[in-house]
Write a protein that holds these residues in place. Sequence first.
Motif, PDB file in Angstrom:
ATOM      1  N   ASP A  67       0.834  -1.204   0.000  1.00 21.60           N
ATOM      2  CA  ASP A  67       0.000   0.000   0.000  1.00 21.60           C
ATOM      3  C   ASP A  67       0.867   1.253   0.000  1.00 21.60           C
ATOM      4  O   ASP A  67       0.591   2.227  -0.715  1.00 21.60           O
ATOM      5  CB  ASP A  67      -0.924   0.012   1.220  1.00 21.60           C
ATOM      6  N   LEU A  68       1.922   1.241   0.798  1.00 22.58           N
ATOM      7  CA  LEU A  68       2.809   2.401   0.871  1.00 22.58           C
ATOM      8  C   LEU A  68       3.703   2.515  -0.357  1.00 22.58           C
ATOM      9  O   LEU A  68       4.092   3.622  -0.746  1.00 22.58           O
ATOM     10  CB  LEU A  68       3.670   2.318   2.133  1.00 22.58           C
ATOM     11  N   LEU A  69       4.040   1.384  -0.984  1.00 29.89           N
ATOM     12  CA  LEU A  69       4.876   1.426  -2.185  1.00 29.89           C
ATOM     13  C   LEU A  69       4.144   2.030  -3.380  1.00 29.89           C
ATOM     14  O   LEU A  69       4.778   2.465  -4.345  1.00 29.89           O
ATOM     15  CB  LEU A  69       5.354   0.012  -2.534  1.00 29.89           C
ATOM     16  N   ARG A  70       2.810   2.071  -3.325  1.00 29.24           N
ATOM     17  CA  ARG A  70       2.043   2.632  -4.459  1.00 29.24           C
ATOM     18  C   ARG A  70       2.035   4.151  -4.469  1.00 29.24           C
ATOM     19  O   ARG A  70       1.753   4.751  -5.502  1.00 29.24           O
ATOM     20  CB  ARG A  70       0.589   2.131  -4.414  1.00 29.24           C
ATOM     21  N   VAL A  71       2.277   4.784  -3.328  1.00 31.15           N
ATOM     22  CA  VAL A  71       2.088   6.227  -3.229  1.00 31.15           C
ATOM     23  C   VAL A  71       3.379   6.982  -3.516  1.00 31.15           C
ATOM     24  O   VAL A  71       4.487   6.451  -3.357  1.00 31.15           O
ATOM     25  CB  VAL A  71       1.550   6.621  -1.830  1.00 31.15           C
ATOM     26  N   ASP A  72       3.221   8.236  -3.945  1.00 33.32           N
ATOM     27  CA  ASP A  72       4.385   9.070  -4.248  1.00 33.32           C
ATOM     28  C   ASP A  72       5.067   9.581  -2.984  1.00 33.32           C
ATOM     29  O   ASP A  72       6.279   9.792  -2.973  1.00 33.32           O
ATOM     30  CB  ASP A  72       3.963  10.268  -5.110  1.00 33.32           C
ATOM     31  N   SER A  73       4.280   9.800  -1.930  1.00 28.97           N
ATOM     32  CA  SER A  73       4.825  10.343  -0.692  1.00 28.97           C
ATOM     33  C   SER A  73       4.235   9.589   0.501  1.00 28.97           C
ATOM     34  O   SER A  73       3.019   9.582   0.692  1.00 28.97           O
ATOM     35  CB  SER A  73       4.490  11.834  -0.569  1.00 28.97           C
ATOM     36  N   ILE A  74       5.101   8.970   1.294  1.00 24.87           N
ATOM     37  CA  ILE A  74       4.634   8.254   2.483  1.00 24.87           C
ATOM     38  C   ILE A  74       3.996   9.216   3.471  1.00 24.87           C
ATOM     39  O   ILE A  74       3.013   8.893   4.141  1.00 24.87           O
ATOM     40  CB  ILE A  74       5.800   7.493   3.145  1.00 24.87           C
ATOM     41  N   ASP A  75       4.524  10.452   3.532  1.00 22.28           N
ATOM     42  CA  ASP A  75       3.995  11.438   4.472  1.00 22.28           C
ATOM     43  C   ASP A  75       2.557  11.806   4.152  1.00 22.28           C
ATOM     44  O   ASP A  75       1.799  12.191   5.047  1.00 22.28           O
ATOM     45  CB  ASP A  75       4.853  12.706   4.468  1.00 22.28           C
ATOM     46  N   ARG A  76       2.176  11.683   2.865  1.00 20.26           N
ATOM     47  CA  ARG A  76       0.805  12.038   2.485  1.00 20.26           C
ATOM     48  C   ARG A  76      -0.072  10.803   2.264  1.00 20.26           C
ATOM     49  O   ARG A  76      -1.157  10.904   1.697  1.00 20.26           O
ATOM     50  CB  ARG A  76       0.807  12.906   1.217  1.00 20.26           C
ATOM     51  N   PHE A  77       0.396   9.658   2.716  1.00 20.41           N
ATOM     52  CA  PHE A  77      -0.408   8.445   2.561  1.00 20.41           C
ATOM     53  C   PHE A  77      -1.759   8.614   3.265  1.00 20.41           C
ATOM     54  O   PHE A  77      -1.838   9.050   4.410  1.00 20.41           O
ATOM     55  CB  PHE A  77       0.305   7.238   3.153  1.00 20.41           C
ATOM     56  N   GLY A  78      -2.830   8.247   2.535  1.00 19.21           N
ATOM     57  CA  GLY A  78      -4.168   8.296   3.107  1.00 19.21           C
ATOM     58  C   GLY A  78      -4.817   9.657   3.081  1.00 19.21           C
ATOM     59  O   GLY A  78      -5.912   9.826   3.616  1.00 19.21           O
ATOM     60  N   ARG A  79      -4.178  10.638   2.470  1.00 12.92           N
ATOM     61  CA  ARG A  79      -4.773  11.970   2.377  1.00 12.92           C
ATOM     62  C   ARG A  79      -5.285  12.253   0.972  1.00 12.92           C
ATOM     63  O   ARG A  79      -4.798  11.685  -0.002  1.00 12.92           O
ATOM     64  CB  ARG A  79      -3.745  13.049   2.749  1.00 12.92           C
ATOM     65  N   LYS A  80      -6.228  13.165   0.893  1.00 13.17           N
ATOM     66  CA  LYS A  80      -6.688  13.614  -0.419  1.00 13.17           C
ATOM     67  C   LYS A  80      -5.639  14.516  -1.051  1.00 13.17           C
ATOM     68  O   LYS A  80      -4.851  15.165  -0.342  1.00 13.17           O
ATOM     69  CB  LYS A  80      -7.997  14.394  -0.288  1.00 13.17           C
ATOM     70  N   PRO A  81      -5.630  14.590  -2.396  1.00 13.65           N
ATOM     71  CA  PRO A  81      -4.723  15.531  -3.055  1.00 13.65           C
ATOM     72  C   PRO A  81      -5.076  16.966  -2.677  1.00 13.65           C
ATOM     73  O   PRO A  81      -6.233  17.284  -2.399  1.00 13.65           O
ATOM     74  CB  PRO A  81      -4.982  15.283  -4.550  1.00 13.65           C
ATOM     75  N   ARG A  82      -4.091  17.824  -2.644  1.00 14.51           N
ATOM     76  CA  ARG A  82      -4.360  19.249  -2.409  1.00 14.51           C
ATOM     77  C   ARG A  82      -5.221  19.798  -3.526  1.00 14.51           C
ATOM     78  O   ARG A  82      -5.061  19.432  -4.690  1.00 14.51           O
ATOM     79  CB  ARG A  82      -3.045  20.029  -2.334  1.00 14.51           C
ATOM     80  N   GLU A  83      -6.141  20.679  -3.190  1.00 15.66           N
ATOM     81  CA  GLU A  83      -7.009  21.277  -4.207  1.00 15.66           C
ATOM     82  C   GLU A  83      -6.242  22.386  -4.931  1.00 15.66           C
ATOM     83  O   GLU A  83      -5.658  23.263  -4.297  1.00 15.66           O
ATOM     84  CB  GLU A  83      -8.278  21.835  -3.565  1.00 15.66           C
ATOM     85  N   ILE A  84      -6.266  22.318  -6.260  1.00 17.51           N
ATOM     86  CA  ILE A  84      -5.591  23.319  -7.082  1.00 17.51           C
ATOM     87  C   ILE A  84      -6.658  24.103  -7.834  1.00 17.51           C
ATOM     88  O   ILE A  84      -7.413  23.535  -8.627  1.00 17.51           O
ATOM     89  CB  ILE A  84      -4.623  22.656  -8.081  1.00 17.51           C
TER      90      ILE A  84
END
Length: 418
Positions: free
Chosen positions: A123-140
């Motif tokens: 699960d953690l290997l799929r994400v770009d940032s471990i620190d942001r695991f489980g969070r929504k993307p920032r709204e742009i």
Amino acid sequence: MGKPNICRLFLVLILSYLSDRANGRVNFKEIDAKLKQLNKPAVKTIQSEDGDIIDCVDIYKQPAFDNPTLKNHVIQVKPSFDIKEEKSSTENESSKLVISQTWQRSGSCPEGTIPIRRIRREDLLRVDSIDRFGRKPREIVSKSSTTNHSYSHFPLINNTNIIPPPLVNQSVAMLFTLGSNFIGAKGDINVWNPRLSSRSQEFTTAQIFVKSGPGDVFESLESGWTVFPNLYGDRRTRFFTHWTVNSYSSTGCFDLNCDGFVHTNPQIALGAAVEPVSTQRGEQYYIPLGIYMDPTSINWWLKYGDDTPTGYWPGTLFSFLNHSSTLVEWGGRLYSPNVKKPHHHTKAGMGSRHFASASYGKACFIRNIAIVDFSMALKYPDWVGTWADEFNCYSLYNDQQTSPVFYFGGPGRNPDCL
């Protein structure tokens, strides 16, 4: 596959792994430390038939208590209020309640524990940032809008149209209401399993959204169902929650992937697959869902199904939502780097993947919509607006002819949405 091809594939994987290690992209020490933080010691472990591992964790050892502000928090066993949820007399007989989760067929958690879906290394290997695991993307926020305003209805405040800002990374189709004293919202959310494209960054939701605060640092509580392969590792429809106190910037998360939500129900697992799902012109299934603030404790309770609440977000987490909500939304959201891109739009679906005009049996819906104010009475909002920022891709229709039903969704890319 022949032996040479297997060897070649194995060699490619090894070279890829060594390349990642050389470039610092894989840090298993960091990953294992994160897993230890996320996964609490289990009193009992349940292997679900869908591949999930459910850990039954002591209720006082759940992730919420990693939050320093909750160090001396005493769990509220149940809310102090009792809101009677009456069903519409016009309810279609072919609709059926869904509160079943796949893992429940494989076991149950003992008293004094709560079920937590285990996070694994992959699960953690799929994400770009471990620190942001489980969070929504920032709204742009986009500098230009592609919204079809003829299919949207906005409020006027001080003679000014209140139009939500267009967002680069998501497309929405929602019903919403504005006010200053909402302390609850509910709705029956029709359950589907829409197809997504192959892009791992994409996910889709059908949800209730409770918000307060200014746009750049808003606080929000969300719950409903989602299909989110990059977070959960598959394309199943799953029950989710999410919260933030600063517009997704650095706080909050999905489910129990950070310290916030206090889980109290031993029968419901956040992030677990739900079943069954609706089929075209077949049985229609729904989840009754409500988010309510307890006026005594100021905790925001999540109610999944008609009976026992699931848990709550402590009021101490919030600055604006510790009084009431100013905005409530019902509907769908589609997150993808390829929304609002002419000739490159995603084919990911929202809702059932049918447009709202397909109506009951084909389009996704939310009905029995209601808000709660300090009168503690459920009622349909005095005023509602609608917002769809890519109507040719994902549409909406608010049917108020009999009992109000809000339809939404769409297929994404099509001849009118390129």
